[in-house]
Enzyme design. Sequence first.
Site, short mmCIF file in Angstrom:
data_model
loop_
_atom_site.label_atom_id
_atom_site.label_comp_id
_atom_site.label_asym_id
_atom_site.label_seq_id
_atom_site.Cartn_x
_atom_site.Cartn_y
_atom_site.Cartn_z
N LYS A 189 28.10 72.44 15.60
CA LYS A 189 29.51 72.40 15.25
C LYS A 189 29.79 73.80 14.74
O LYS A 189 29.22 74.38 13.79
CB LYS A 189 29.85 71.32 14.02
N LYS B 206 28.86 54.70 13.85
CA LYS B 206 28.48 54.99 12.58
C LYS B 206 27.56 53.94 12.05
O LYS B 206 28.08 52.77 12.00
CB LYS B 206 29.79 55.36 11.63
O1 LIG Z 1 35.02 62.72 17.05
C1 LIG Z 1 34.88 63.54 16.12
O2 LIG Z 1 35.62 64.52 16.31
C2 LIG Z 1 33.64 63.64 15.38
C3 LIG Z 1 33.26 62.12 14.67
C4 LIG Z 1 32.12 62.23 13.63
O3 LIG Z 1 30.93 61.70 13.90
C5 LIG Z 1 32.33 63.07 12.30
C6 LIG Z 1 33.59 63.33 11.97
C7 LIG Z 1 34.08 63.82 10.94
C8 LIG Z 1 33.01 64.33 10.04
C9 LIG Z 1 31.88 64.28 10.39
C10 LIG Z 1 31.39 63.55 11.65
C11 LIG Z 1 29.80 63.51 12.22
O4 LIG Z 1 29.69 64.13 13.24
O5 LIG Z 1 29.13 63.38 11.44
MG LIG Z 2 27.17 63.78 12.09
#
Ligand SMILES: O=C(O)CCC(=O)c1ccccc1C(=O)O
Ligand SMILES: [Mg+2]
Length: 367
Positions: A262, A163
Amino acid sequence: MKIIEAQLSIIKMPLRSPFSTSLSKVTEREAIIIEISDEEGRVGLGEAVPFSTPWYTEETVKTAYHMLKDILLPIIFQQPIQHPREVSKSFEAIRGNHMAKSGIETAIWDLYAKQQRKPLWELVGGVRDRVPAGVVVGTQDPKEAIENIAMYLQEGYKRVKVKIKPGNDYHLLNEIRKHYPTLDLMVDANSAYSLNDVKVLQALDEFQLLMIEQPLGIDDIVEHSILQEKIKTPICLDESIVSLHDAKSAIHLKSCGVINIKIGRVGGLWNAIQMHDLCIANNIKVWCGGMIEFGISKAHNIALATKSGFTIPGDISSSSRYWEEDIISPEIIVRNGEIKAPTGFGIGYEVNKSRLEKVTLYKEIFS
Ligand SMILES: O=C(O)CCC(=O)c1ccccc1C(=O)O
Ligand SMILES: [Mg+2]
């Protein structure tokens, strides 16, 4: 298929360690578990994945609970369903609320696959019996990130996502690249940048990232197209793409080279399958995103990721990545960088009843 009963459980569990994005620090996770039963006592499992506050999308656990209880379940009880692909259509008159819709739709897919006595991944047209696993680093501190990456590589993960946000990008990646010059590495900004940051984002091109996920605003499909012309790293869209229509716009405007699919964000498994098909037909790469979710949602992700287009490792990791103990049995495990698609009917995992009970805050049964 006839659904005679539905149970909604709000659960809550602490994460093994905090997870930081540009927008939020997640330390514990709530979700809604959906169990639907048919006349023969078969149970279909779904999980609604909004967060407790609306930092990622506008839904929350409470809004999704309201939607499921007062709007979506009554539709399901009222309308006969022949096939789960009809569910998203029956919700067409209800705007938004994709994660609530997806929670019940995925439960219906699981129940249907169990009735058909088939693994869900076969039913959705999967072509592989194992999926490549990727992992997201939950910290933006360079030293900690490097240590975490070492641990994840040891566990076999093949791709790492970090991130980033303004002020914590170039230096962080430079440090990581010093230790891991050839690692399959990508970044996710969760819309922390704007077109004023083009210079910073261009500088990241030197790190040979697989992609940069959602650098700009959640509804900036046009701005992403402007940015993509100016940077070499492929843009991957996440928050911006909540419908097939959004995906068509992004393809038309050349806003991205990749879409993170997703199931919850796009309103269910059927929509996710159609988005996969659309992207592959238009040379847009896809991978399966994650939501820091529990095992039921992970199991649906695994089924989706067996489809032919999901060649890039997704944010699909083991149960132990986030949880001391998951709510499913067996837990999801990564071996040699892959997760095996289960052979059992439906999602192929059972609920761990004592664990579920332990983490349940509130539940209701509807019929
Ligand atoms: O490991 C995971 O489950 C995803 C981690 C992650 O990047 C994420 C987690 C929570 C909300 C949004 C995101 C994303 O993909 O932006
Ligand atoms: Mg993302």
